[in-house]
Design an enzyme around this catalytic site. Structure first.
Site, PDB file in Angstrom:
ATOM      1  N   ARG A 165      -2.538  75.174 146.407  1.00 10.25           N
ATOM      2  CA  ARG A 165      -2.163  75.615 145.040  1.00 10.25           C
ATOM      3  C   ARG A 165      -3.134  76.669 144.497  1.00 10.25           C
ATOM      4  O   ARG A 165      -3.401  76.709 143.301  1.00 10.25           O
ATOM      5  CB  ARG A 165      -2.088  74.439 144.067  1.00 10.25           C
ATOM      6  N   SER A 239       5.078  69.326 139.279  1.00 12.23           N
ATOM      7  CA  SER A 239       3.828  68.548 139.199  1.00 12.23           C
ATOM      8  C   SER A 239       2.933  69.163 138.137  1.00 12.23           C
ATOM      9  O   SER A 239       2.649  70.366 138.190  1.00 12.23           O
ATOM     10  CB  SER A 239       3.076  68.598 140.533  1.00 12.23           C
ATOM     11  N   GLU A 335      -2.294  71.657 137.190  1.00  6.31           N
ATOM     12  CA  GLU A 335      -1.773  72.647 138.130  1.00  6.31           C
ATOM     13  C   GLU A 335      -1.005  73.750 137.395  1.00  6.31           C
ATOM     14  O   GLU A 335      -0.968  74.891 137.816  1.00  6.31           O
ATOM     15  CB  GLU A 335      -0.866  71.927 139.142  1.00  6.31           C
TER      16      GLU A 335
HETATM   17  P1  FAD Z   1       6.113  81.629 136.347  1.00 10.09           P
HETATM   18  O1  FAD Z   1       6.048  80.249 135.825  1.00 10.09           O
HETATM   19  O2  FAD Z   1       6.937  82.616 135.593  1.00 10.09           O
HETATM   20  O3  FAD Z   1       4.657  82.190 136.522  1.00 10.09           O
HETATM   21  C1  FAD Z   1       3.668  81.419 137.156  1.00 10.09           C
HETATM   22  C2  FAD Z   1       2.358  82.221 137.202  1.00 10.09           C
HETATM   23  O4  FAD Z   1       2.531  83.373 138.011  1.00 10.09           O
HETATM   24  C3  FAD Z   1       1.932  82.762 135.833  1.00 10.09           C
HETATM   25  O5  FAD Z   1       0.525  82.769 135.802  1.00 10.09           O
HETATM   26  C4  FAD Z   1       2.467  84.192 135.828  1.00 10.09           C
HETATM   27  O6  FAD Z   1       1.707  85.031 134.975  1.00 10.09           O
HETATM   28  C5  FAD Z   1       2.312  84.583 137.281  1.00 10.09           C
HETATM   29  N1  FAD Z   1       3.341  85.526 137.780  1.00 10.09           N
HETATM   30  C6  FAD Z   1       4.667  85.288 137.881  1.00 10.09           C
HETATM   31  N2  FAD Z   1       5.280  86.333 138.470  1.00 10.09           N
HETATM   32  C7  FAD Z   1       4.330  87.257 138.729  1.00 10.09           C
HETATM   33  C8  FAD Z   1       4.329  88.560 139.311  1.00 10.09           C
HETATM   34  N3  FAD Z   1       5.459  89.125 139.754  1.00 10.09           N
HETATM   35  N4  FAD Z   1       3.157  89.225 139.406  1.00 10.09           N
HETATM   36  C9  FAD Z   1       2.007  88.667 138.957  1.00 10.09           C
HETATM   37  N5  FAD Z   1       1.935  87.448 138.397  1.00 10.09           N
HETATM   38  C10 FAD Z   1       3.072  86.743 138.289  1.00 10.09           C
HETATM   39  N6  FAD Z   1       5.640  74.443 143.018  1.00 10.09           N
HETATM   40  C11 FAD Z   1       5.256  74.173 144.288  1.00 10.09           C
HETATM   41  O7  FAD Z   1       4.314  74.801 144.809  1.00 10.09           O
HETATM   42  N7  FAD Z   1       5.890  73.226 145.032  1.00 10.09           N
HETATM   43  C12 FAD Z   1       6.917  72.505 144.551  1.00 10.09           C
HETATM   44  O8  FAD Z   1       7.457  71.657 145.258  1.00 10.09           O
HETATM   45  C13 FAD Z   1       7.347  72.747 143.217  1.00 10.09           C
HETATM   46  N8  FAD Z   1       8.360  72.039 142.683  1.00 10.09           N
HETATM   47  C14 FAD Z   1       8.743  72.270 141.400  1.00 10.09           C
HETATM   48  C15 FAD Z   1       9.800  71.510 140.873  1.00 10.09           C
HETATM   49  C16 FAD Z   1      10.226  71.721 139.577  1.00 10.09           C
HETATM   50  C17 FAD Z   1      11.375  70.895 139.042  1.00 10.09           C
HETATM   51  C18 FAD Z   1       9.603  72.723 138.776  1.00 10.09           C
HETATM   52  C19 FAD Z   1      10.088  72.992 137.386  1.00 10.09           C
HETATM   53  C20 FAD Z   1       8.551  73.463 139.288  1.00 10.09           C
HETATM   54  C21 FAD Z   1       8.099  73.251 140.607  1.00 10.09           C
HETATM   55  N9  FAD Z   1       7.040  73.976 141.174  1.00 10.09           N
HETATM   56  C22 FAD Z   1       6.669  73.746 142.468  1.00 10.09           C
HETATM   57  C23 FAD Z   1       6.308  74.969 140.370  1.00 10.09           C
HETATM   58  C24 FAD Z   1       6.979  76.372 140.308  1.00 10.09           C
HETATM   59  O9  FAD Z   1       8.340  76.307 140.608  1.00 10.09           O
HETATM   60  C25 FAD Z   1       6.308  77.364 141.250  1.00 10.09           C
HETATM   61  O10 FAD Z   1       4.943  77.476 140.939  1.00 10.09           O
HETATM   62  C26 FAD Z   1       6.959  78.742 141.198  1.00 10.09           C
HETATM   63  O11 FAD Z   1       6.429  79.571 142.203  1.00 10.09           O
HETATM   64  C27 FAD Z   1       6.780  79.429 139.858  1.00 10.09           C
HETATM   65  O12 FAD Z   1       7.601  80.580 139.840  1.00 10.09           O
HETATM   66  P2  FAD Z   1       8.015  81.298 138.498  1.00 10.09           P
HETATM   67  O13 FAD Z   1       8.684  82.565 138.840  1.00 10.09           O
HETATM   68  O14 FAD Z   1       8.764  80.368 137.621  1.00 10.09           O
HETATM   69  O15 FAD Z   1       6.584  81.598 137.889  1.00 10.09           O
HETATM   70  N1  EPU Z   2       3.898  58.315 144.266  1.00 14.70           N
HETATM   71  C1  EPU Z   2       3.853  57.150 143.554  1.00 14.70           C
HETATM   72  N2  EPU Z   2       4.302  57.163 142.264  1.00 14.70           N
HETATM   73  C2  EPU Z   2       4.789  58.288 141.684  1.00 14.70           C
HETATM   74  C3  EPU Z   2       4.824  59.484 142.421  1.00 14.70           C
HETATM   75  C4  EPU Z   2       4.372  59.468 143.732  1.00 14.70           C
HETATM   76  O1  EPU Z   2       3.419  56.117 144.027  1.00 14.70           O
HETATM   77  O2  EPU Z   2       5.192  58.208 140.528  1.00 14.70           O
HETATM   78  C5  EPU Z   2       3.491  58.292 145.683  1.00 14.70           C
HETATM   79  C6  EPU Z   2       4.736  58.328 146.578  1.00 14.70           C
HETATM   80  O3  EPU Z   2       5.216  57.070 146.812  1.00 14.70           O
HETATM   81  C7  EPU Z   2       4.244  58.998 147.814  1.00 14.70           C
HETATM   82  C8  EPU Z   2       3.119  59.892 147.325  1.00 14.70           C
HETATM   83  O4  EPU Z   2       2.783  59.456 146.025  1.00 14.70           O
HETATM   84  O5  EPU Z   2       3.719  58.055 148.682  1.00 14.70           O
HETATM   85  C9  EPU Z   2       3.483  61.375 147.341  1.00 14.70           C
HETATM   86  O6  EPU Z   2       4.622  61.600 146.517  1.00 14.70           O
HETATM   87  P1  EPU Z   2       5.616  62.836 146.762  1.00 14.70           P
HETATM   88  O7  EPU Z   2       6.057  62.862 148.180  1.00 14.70           O
HETATM   89  O8  EPU Z   2       6.649  62.774 145.708  1.00 14.70           O
HETATM   90  O9  EPU Z   2       4.709  64.101 146.573  1.00 14.70           O
HETATM   91  P2  EPU Z   2       3.556  64.464 145.527  1.00 14.70           P
HETATM   92  O10 EPU Z   2       2.253  64.427 146.245  1.00 14.70           O
HETATM   93  O11 EPU Z   2       3.680  63.649 144.292  1.00 14.70           O
HETATM   94  C10 EPU Z   2       3.545  66.986 146.134  1.00 14.70           C
HETATM   95  C11 EPU Z   2       3.596  68.301 145.437  1.00 14.70           C
HETATM   96  C12 EPU Z   2       5.021  68.646 145.040  1.00 14.70           C
HETATM   97  C13 EPU Z   2       5.865  68.717 146.300  1.00 14.70           C
HETATM   98  C14 EPU Z   2       5.793  67.364 147.003  1.00 14.70           C
HETATM   99  C15 EPU Z   2       6.488  67.369 148.330  1.00 14.70           C
HETATM  100  C16 EPU Z   2       1.463  68.648 144.375  1.00 14.70           C
HETATM  101  C17 EPU Z   2       0.695  68.712 143.104  1.00 14.70           C
HETATM  102  N3  EPU Z   2       2.737  68.309 144.272  1.00 14.70           N
HETATM  103  O12 EPU Z   2       3.927  65.979 145.196  1.00 14.70           O
HETATM  104  O13 EPU Z   2       5.020  69.928 144.417  1.00 14.70           O
HETATM  105  O14 EPU Z   2       7.191  69.041 146.008  1.00 14.70           O
HETATM  106  O15 EPU Z   2       4.404  67.013 147.257  1.00 14.70           O
HETATM  107  O16 EPU Z   2       5.717  68.071 149.244  1.00 14.70           O
HETATM  108  O17 EPU Z   2       0.917  68.921 145.431  1.00 14.70           O
HETATM  109  C18 EPU Z   2       4.854  71.068 142.324  1.00 14.70           C
HETATM  110  O18 EPU Z   2       3.847  71.617 142.766  1.00 14.70           O
HETATM  111  O19 EPU Z   2       5.322  71.327 141.198  1.00 14.70           O
HETATM  112  C19 EPU Z   2       5.542  70.068 143.144  1.00 14.70           C
HETATM  113  C20 EPU Z   2       6.609  69.395 142.724  1.00 14.70           C
END
Ligand code: FAD
Ligand code: EPU
Length: 339
Positions: A165, A239, A335
């Site tokens: 991240r 997250s 994050e």
């Molecule tokens: P924004 O929120 O618009 O911007 C994020 C940051 O990037 C800000 O600091 C912004 O200034 C900067 N930025 C954006 N675009 C540019 C650009 N073109 N040039 C320079 N700076 C820029 N993230 C994960 O890593 N893994 C996940 O599994 C994951 N799951 C998610 C699930 C949900 C339901 C949600 C809502 C979010 C999740 N995220 C996850 C977080 C998010 O989707 C990612 O971080 C994504 O890359 C953000 O993209 P965005 O375009 O919305 O960025």
């Molecule tokens: N867990 C719990 N309780 C909860 C949530 C999770 O016990 O309420 C336990 C689960 O049972 C599991 C473990 O935690 O054993 C991991 O959970 P999960 O697989 O859902 O993944 P996570 O570690 O909670 C991370 C990323 C996610 C990404 C998933 C899958 C971070 C901060 N988050 O979540 O990214 O989608 O793994 O790889 O690393 C994001 O960055 O926004 C995001 C959603």
């Protein structure tokens, strides 16, 4: 054509669905728009914020400056041989749209990252990752533009200093570059990564023994839909905290008091703890504070119950940090980008 609007409500531009106003707002649809923008007095004299899909941002106050929404589009194959392909994707393209495009074309490497909201341009910011894959594994290079001079710079992988991240764009180059496009190196044959436990069980349940890229993508989509809130229904930014890293010594101590602790060993000898587990065990799953709550299916996600203010989410996150620290002596780190 460049258009700068005034006093815009950003509620529809952040997936938390938080109301916050910015003094100025503009959308950049081409590099020419961007080059024109950086000579404009409003841009020169104000604080700037670049956004894509707004899915990793929490607005805690109005933004006194100019918000630049990146809409640079385009999907191009820039290199191809028998086994690999390098694709160059405009920063304003939807991430999941890009993933679906790869699956349709049979390009392997991004399927584990299905359904992550937001735009391609933000993907290097925090080296997005999910289900055993991070973009640093497929990242080739990116093109960025200095937001003061407009000059173009290509960043190779090593220069981005990707970590969990993390990247240079969150630190030394914060707010200094507009990322215009990102190039990824993908495989032209299926070489899927199903090492993440949840994918293995999901494929087993579906009776799939020899998964292709679409099978993996579909499995990831099903897993995500079962626990992550859909921002179109419930505001959130995924997250809210990172999974914390602790020493082996700390891990061993915790394991004595909490034998069910969820943790993963790291190559450096430390352990990564599942923050969602810590938050749930601190009794906070479903906990509500004013308009904000800890999601009841995934405690690592904070949600807007409808009328949350950015301050509600921040206060809730501070409470979560404190409770987890009191119980486990582990300090969580946010994050999401806080504005
Ligand atoms: P924004 O929120 O618009 O911007 C994020 C940051 O990037 C800000 O600091 C912004 O200034 C900067 N930025 C954006 N675009 C540019 C650009 N073109 N040039 C320079 N700076 C820029 N993230 C994960 O890593 N893994 C996940 O599994 C994951 N799951 C998610 C699930 C949900 C339901 C949600 C809502 C979010 C999740 N995220 C996850 C977080 C998010 O989707 C990612 O971080 C994504 O890359 C953000 O993209 P965005 O375009 O919305 O960025
Ligand atoms: N867990 C719990 N309780 C909860 C949530 C999770 O016990 O309420 C336990 C689960 O049972 C599991 C473990 O935690 O054993 C991991 O959970 P999960 O697989 O859902 O993944 P996570 O570690 O909670 C991370 C990323 C996610 C990404 C998933 C899958 C971070 C901060 N988050 O979540 O990214 O989608 O793994 O790889 O690393 C994001 O960055 O926004 C995001 C959603």
């Amino acid at each position: 054509m460049l258009n700068i609007a005034e006093n815009i409500n950003l509620k529809g531009y952040n997936t938390f669905g938080i109301e916050a106003f910015c003094t100025y707002f503009t959308e950049v649809n081409s590099i020419a728009d961007f080059q024109e923008l950086i000579t404009h007095p409003v841009f020169i004299n104000n604080e700037r914020l670049i956004i894509g899909g707004g899915s990793n941002i929490l607005f805690t106050k109005n933004f006194n400056g100019i918000v630049l929404k990146n809409n640079l589009k385009g999907k191009e194959i820039i290199f191809e041989d028998n086994d690999t392909v390098v694709v160059k994707i405009g920063a304003g393209e939807s991430w999941h749209g890009f993933v679906l495009w790869c699956i349709e074309k049979g390009f392997c490497g991004v399927e584990n990252l299905s359904l992550i909201p937001g735009c391609v341009g933000a993907s290097p910011m925090q080296n997005i990752g999910a289900y055993g894959v991070e973009i640093k594994e497929i990242f080739e290079e990116l093109e960025a533009y200095d937001i003061n001079t407009g000059s173009k710079k290509v960043f190779k992988k090593e220069e981005c200093k990707f970590g969990y991240r993390e990247s240079v764009f969150k630190h030394e180059f914060k707010n200094q570059y507009l990322i215009g496009s990102v190039s990824f190196k993908l495989k032209k044959h299926a070489d899927v990564n199903v090492s993440y436990g949840a994918i293995t069980s999901e494929l087993q349940t579906a009776g799939i023994t020899n998964p292709g890229i679409k099978d993996v993508s579909d499995a990831v989509i099903r897993i995500r839909q079962s626990k992550l809130p859909d921002p179109a229904v419930t505001g959130n930014a995924g997250s809210f905290f990172k999974n914390p890293e602790v020493s082996a010594e700390k891990y061993n101590q915790l394991k004595v008091d909490f034998p069910d602790l969820v943790a993963y060993p790291l190559a450096n000898g430390n352990y990564k703890l599942a923050a969602g587990w810590l938050i749930e065990q601190a009794g906070l799953k479903g906990y509500q504070h004013h308009g904000a709550a800890v999601h009841n299916k995934q405690a690592l996600v904070l949600v807007n119950m409808g009328q949350a203010k950015g301050g509600d989410v921040m206060e809730l996150s501070a409470y979560v940090l404190q409770k987890v620290f009191d119980k486990f002596g582990v300090k969580l780190e946010r994050e999401v980008n806080i504005i």
